[in-house]
Write an enzyme that holds these catalytic residues in place. Structure first.
Site, PDB file in Angstrom:
ATOM      1  CG  ASP A 141       1.921  15.664 -38.364  1.00 18.82           C
ATOM      2  OD1 ASP A 141       2.449  16.213 -37.287  1.00 18.82           O
ATOM      3  OD2 ASP A 141       1.908  16.258 -39.444  1.00 18.82           O
ATOM      4  CG  HIS A 168       3.210  19.336 -40.648  1.00 23.60           C
ATOM      5  ND1 HIS A 168       3.257  18.601 -39.799  1.00 23.60           N
ATOM      6  CD2 HIS A 168       4.301  20.050 -40.630  1.00 23.60           C
ATOM      7  CE1 HIS A 168       4.436  18.512 -39.084  1.00 23.60           C
ATOM      8  NE2 HIS A 168       5.329  19.488 -39.481  1.00 23.60           N
TER       9      HIS A 168
END
Ligand SMILES: NC(=O)c1ccc[n+]([C@@H]2O[C@H](COP(=O)([O-])OP(=O)(O)OC[C@H]3O[C@@H](n4cnc5c(N)ncnc54)[C@H](O)[C@@H]3O)[C@@H](O)[C@H]2O)c1
Ligand SMILES: O=C(O)C[C@H](O)C(=O)O
Length: 311
Positions: A141, A168
């Site tokens: 990310d 996530h």
């Protein structure tokens, strides 16, 4: 001076074929100026033929990376992987608890928001849980956030640092664009578009691969970065910071991704400053992600508490 030789073990690599023997000592250089002279090798295993083989591989290992499990197909959420991957992570973490309980554990297998709490519960049941050494790998990310911001603002990628917090999956992935370094100004439209792109980047890849899996090369890059950071920390580097989904008291959730300082014994500190002085957009997004993240954490804990693990 280096503390001790560190060995890394990856369970469930994308490589096909037999498990690999431990490699010869080698220097690792990745995203930093550091060479690990004491890094004693990498073992990888793509399929496990028997428990004793897994046990033998795990003995003496300092960093265990778990990317084992099924990836998404178009139309699936990460949570749709829970039924298969929860059991895989449970079994592998049980083996880690039995064979290298002091190792750093990097969980890549999705849904990370649930598999990390599963791992924590299994380690607790085994009496070897050290919250400082259990990491959900959310580095991808950060890699995505840095890349997209660098492209948008014509910055050198190497200079850009965007913390990504929360979890996530979907809206639980929260890039803190207001904390971008070097300082960058974004319009409201840019913030919305970048945030949504970062949150959906995994899905973008899953759709583009049309049934052939999810992100692999970029994940390998992200995993290598996180492993390198862990090895630097184990090697005594006092300046190692990464975002990771860890046990946390920064919010009212028991697990939360934030920037953490990593040292020889694992997480040395959770960094609260990124969460201070959030923009209104980020503050709202933070509150909005909490119910989903809480539910995913609780689902993982409930699953693990139903298991009987022999101590
Ligand atoms: N955290 C992240 O940012 C991130 C990024 C990419 C992928 N992932 C996740 O990683 C997982 C793997 O994705 P992939 O694309 O590498 O899939 P893949 O199918 O290419 O590889 C999965 C590997 O797991 C192995 N495996 C399956 N069951 C196993 C078991 N019981 N024990 C040991 N190994 C086993 C397989 O042999 C295979 O080598 C998925 O859950 C995916 O969603 C997470
Ligand atoms: O999106 C996925 O299913 C894989 C991974 O979590 C990713 O972010 O690429």
């Amino acid at each position: 001076m280096a503390a001790s030789a560190a060995a890394t073990f990856t369970i469930g690599t994308a490589q096909t074929g037999r498990s690999l023997p431990q490699s010869n000592p080698f220097g690792l250089k990745f995203n930093s100026l550091v060479n690990f002279k004491t890094f004693s090798g990498l073992k990888a295993m793509s399929s496990i033929r028997c428990a004793s083989e897994l046990a033998n591989c795990l003995k003496g290992v300092d960093v265990v990376v778990i990317p084992a499990g099924v990836p998404r197909k178009p139309g699936m959420t990460r949570d749709d992987l829970f039924n298969i991957n929860a059991g895989i992570v449970r079994d592998l973490v049980t083996a880690v608890a039995d064979n290298c309980p002091g190792a750093f554990i990097h969980i890549i297998s999705n849904p990370v928001n649930s598999t990390v709490p599963i791992a924590a519960e299994i380690l607790k049941q085994k009496g070897v849980y050290d919250p400082k050494k259990l990491f959900g790998v959310t580095t991808l990310d950060v890699v995505r956030a840095n890349t997209f911001v660098a492209q948008k603002k014509n910055l050198r990628l190497i200079d850009v640092d965007v913390p990504v917090v929360g979890g996530h999956a979907g809206i639980t992935i929260l890039p803190l664009l207001s904390k971008t370094r070097p300082t960058a100004n974004f319009t409201d439209e840019e913030i919305e578009a970048l945030t949504v792109r970062i949150q959906n980047a995994g899905t973008e890849v899953v759709e583009a691969k049309a049934g052939a899996g999810s992100a692999t090369l970029s994940m390998a890059y992200a995993a290598a970065r996180f492993v390198e950071s862990s090895l630097r920390a184990l090697d005594g580097d006092a300046d190692v910071y990464e975002c990771s989904f860890v046990e946390s008291d920064l919010t009212d959730l028991p697990f939360f991704a934030s920037r953490v300082k990593i040292g020889r014994k694992g997480v040395e500190a959770l960094i609260p400053t990124d969460l201070q002085g959030l923009s209104e957009y980020e503050q709202k997004a933070l509150e909005a992600l909490k119910p989903e993240l809480k539910a995913s954490i609780e689902k993982g804990i409930a699953f693990a508490q139903k298991q009987t693990v022999s101590a």
